[in-house]
Design a protein around this motif. Structure first.
Motif, mmCIF file in Angstrom:
data_model
loop_
_atom_site.group_PDB
_atom_site.id
_atom_site.type_symbol
_atom_site.label_atom_id
_atom_site.label_comp_id
_atom_site.label_asym_id
_atom_site.label_seq_id
_atom_site.Cartn_x
_atom_site.Cartn_y
_atom_site.Cartn_z
ATOM 1 N N GLU A 285 0.830 -1.212 0.000
ATOM 2 C CA GLU A 285 0.000 0.000 0.000
ATOM 3 C C GLU A 285 0.865 1.263 0.000
ATOM 4 O OE1 GLU A 285 -3.259 -0.386 -0.434
ATOM 5 O OE2 GLU A 285 -2.889 -2.547 -0.332
ATOM 6 N N GLU A 286 1.909 1.274 0.811
ATOM 7 C CA GLU A 286 2.758 2.465 0.910
ATOM 8 C C GLU A 286 3.524 2.713 -0.381
ATOM 9 O OE1 GLU A 286 5.009 5.703 2.842
ATOM 10 O OE2 GLU A 286 2.962 4.983 2.542
ATOM 11 N N ARG A 289 1.330 4.270 -2.898
ATOM 12 C CA ARG A 289 1.137 5.692 -2.594
ATOM 13 C C ARG A 289 2.365 6.511 -2.934
ATOM 14 N NH1 ARG A 289 2.867 9.587 0.503
ATOM 15 N NH2 ARG A 289 4.456 8.225 1.415
ATOM 16 N N TYR A 290 3.526 5.996 -2.525
ATOM 17 C CA TYR A 290 4.774 6.768 -2.583
ATOM 18 C C TYR A 290 5.157 7.137 -4.007
ATOM 19 C CZ TYR A 290 9.682 7.912 -1.613
ATOM 20 O OH TYR A 290 10.897 8.536 -1.510
ATOM 21 N N ASN A 326 -1.766 11.710 -3.530
ATOM 22 C CA ASN A 326 -1.127 10.730 -2.648
ATOM 23 C C ASN A 326 0.040 11.307 -1.853
ATOM 24 O OD1 ASN A 326 -2.849 8.625 -3.227
ATOM 25 N ND2 ASN A 326 -1.557 7.749 -4.825
ATOM 26 N N PHE A 332 -1.650 12.964 4.477
ATOM 27 C CA PHE A 332 -0.551 12.060 4.807
ATOM 28 C C PHE A 332 0.522 12.805 5.597
ATOM 29 C CE2 PHE A 332 -2.424 10.639 0.800
ATOM 30 C CZ PHE A 332 -2.771 9.330 1.127
ATOM 31 N N PRO A 335 4.534 13.083 3.813
ATOM 32 C CA PRO A 335 4.275 12.227 2.647
ATOM 33 C C PRO A 335 5.499 11.931 1.785
ATOM 34 C CG PRO A 335 3.450 14.444 2.258
ATOM 35 C CD PRO A 335 3.851 14.385 3.697
ATOM 36 N N ARG A 342 3.305 2.736 7.776
ATOM 37 C CA ARG A 342 2.217 3.717 7.747
ATOM 38 C C ARG A 342 0.879 2.991 7.887
ATOM 39 N NH1 ARG A 342 2.434 8.965 5.822
ATOM 40 N NH2 ARG A 342 4.452 8.552 4.814
ATOM 41 N N GLN A 343 0.088 3.383 8.873
ATOM 42 C CA GLN A 343 -1.179 2.707 9.134
ATOM 43 C C GLN A 343 -2.347 3.371 8.414
ATOM 44 O OE1 GLN A 343 -1.435 -0.271 10.933
ATOM 45 N NE2 GLN A 343 0.777 -0.117 10.672
ATOM 46 N N ASP A 344 -2.477 4.674 8.570
ATOM 47 C CA ASP A 344 -3.578 5.399 7.939
ATOM 48 C C ASP A 344 -3.130 5.785 6.532
ATOM 49 O OD1 ASP A 344 -5.917 6.720 7.469
ATOM 50 O OD2 ASP A 344 -5.377 8.520 8.605
ATOM 51 N N ASN A 345 -3.562 5.006 5.529
ATOM 52 C CA ASN A 345 -3.021 5.191 4.175
ATOM 53 C C ASN A 345 -4.149 5.165 3.138
ATOM 54 O OD1 ASN A 345 -1.459 5.345 1.888
ATOM 55 N ND2 ASN A 345 -0.171 3.592 2.376
ATOM 56 N N HIS A 347 -4.648 6.037 0.191
ATOM 57 C CA HIS A 347 -4.203 6.417 -1.157
ATOM 58 C C HIS A 347 -5.308 6.124 -2.168
ATOM 59 C CE1 HIS A 347 -3.626 2.359 -2.840
ATOM 60 N NE2 HIS A 347 -3.131 2.001 -1.659
#
Length: 408
Positions: A285-286, A289-290, A326, A332, A335, A342-345, A347
């Motif tokens: 997930e990260e 987003r990244y 994102n 974020f 970011p 990272r828990q709250d993601n 994206h």
């Protein structure tokens, strides 16, 4: 309104394509919506606005369910592009209700969670085999050796495309997806048209075979899917299959190589992942987003809207900047930092609303499978050479990712 031309936002500049995120920060600081003259689009860089507009029915992926090209103030595509548009315009991604609702409902009858789960062992076995070959060779190109063949094989297996027929799938997909870039050239359009014709012809023959002799594959499921007597047309089946291949592997391929390139640039995070493989789901997930695989998603304004006091008229085109959303500091924390814990993601790499990616569960399985296989079998995987970015902006990826596996 401040012009965008004096910003670093330039989708055709290699320096911008290499790292668009500083320019996005500048866009977000300038405002919630900005007009970009080179493409005549309204850029939307903030997460909250992008998330809201993806669900706003005053915008659409198409306008032809309500207006002619002339009524909408647009010029019809040139006749020589017709094969591409016939293919593209009958897929779920470029339709609006009621056609989108009907087709997605019918496709969902075949593309079920059980269908995806049934593929899980195949995905893990294939990922393991591809990584084993990479390790045996002492390294190679992560793009061509692992990232590309895995999702192509999975989608082909799901559709029921024989192994002997799979070689053209990736080139066809790449040529068709060239049309999703901003202002594609006539050369790009000609390749997309040729690929559209060849891919459609192939699928038409395969569908005819499955009608005579159904199997357990998705094409057979699409043929059988019906709802109150309604069925998919042949063109809708062809467009659905192409969409599943294109969307189903372009994002996965680019998320894989973008992700590993990010990990190599953040050795502390890579070390933490190698020490704790339970981080893989959060890492997927990260990394999505990244460095977002799909940077921009377009919508037509079907009915006038207003964003932060700016009126955007019917007939305009809105470009929602997924990559910017994102990295929005309003959503974020820090970011620009890669954080695999990272828990709250929230994206939006898989979009949102009625066009949320139907293949997201399968993409997550593929990304986790290849990452886990590489962590288990290639714990000494290192970067062998600095990669080059593809010149594309909308679909973000690398030309290749050369890696080495050090024997210990």
């Amino acid at each position: 309104m401040a012009p965008v031309s004096d910003l670093a936002f330039d989708p055709w500049d290699p320096a911008f394509v290499a790292d668009p995120y500083p320019a996005y920060a500048e866009l977000r600081a300038r405002g919630r919506v900005l007009h970009y003259e080179p493409t005549d689009q309204w850029l939307v860089p903030h997460h909250a606005d992008v998330a809201a507009l993806l669900r706003d029915r005053r915008l659409g992926r198409t306008y032809q369910h309500r207006f002619t090209h002339e009524e909408f103030g647009r010029t019809a595509p040139p006749p020589e592009h017709e094969p591409f548009h016939t293919l593209n315009d009958h897929g779920m991604l470029d339709l609006e209700p009621p056609d989108h609702t009907r087709i997605r409902r019918l496709v969902s009858k075949a593309f079920t969670p059980r269908t995806v789960e049934r593929l899980r062992p195949y995905v893990h076995d294939m990922a393991g085999e591809l990584v084993a070959a990479l390790v045996e060779a002492g390294g190679g190109d992560l793009l061509t050796d692992v990232a590309e063949p895995l999702p192509v094989a999975v989608i082909a297996e799901m559709l029921g495309i024989p192994e002997a027929d799979r070689a053209p799938l990736r080139p066809w997909s790449a040529d068709i997806c060239g049309m999703y870039e901003l202002n594609p050239s006539e050369e790009v359009a000609a390749r997309a048209v040729r690929a559209s014709v060849e891919f459609s012809d192939y699928l038409r023959e395969l569908i005819a075979e499955r009608r005579k002799k159904p199997g357990e594959d998705l094409i057979s499921g699409l043929i059988a899917a019906h709802d109150e007597g309604d069925r998919l047309t042949e063109q809708e089946m062809i467009s659905t299959c192409v969409l599943l291949l294109n969307a189903g592997h372009e994002a996965t391929v680019n998320a894989t190589v973008n992700g590993w390139w990010a990990l190599f640039r953040n050795p502390g995070q890579l070390a933490a992942l190698r020490a704790d493989h339970s981080l893989v789901p959060a890492a997927v997930e990260e990394l999505m987003r990244y460095d977002t695989p799909l940077q921009l998603f377009e919508r037509w304004v079907l009915d006038e809207i207003e964003i932060a006091g700016t009126t955007i008229p019917r007939g305009a085109e809105v470009a929602m900047l997924f990559g910017s959303a994102n990295h929005d500091t309003e959503v974020f924390r820090d970011p620009e930092r890669l954080d695999l814990t990272r828990q709250d993601n929230p994206h939006i790499s898989f979009s949102a609303g009625i066009h949320y990616c139907i293949g997201a569960p399968l993409a997550r399985i593929e990304l986790a499978a290849s990452m886990t296989a590489l962590l288990q079998q290639a714990p000494t995987l290192t970067l062998a050479a600095e990669p080059r970015r593809k010149p594309n902006f909308v679909i973000r990826g690398l030309e290749g990712l050369s890696v080495e596996v050090v024997k210990v």
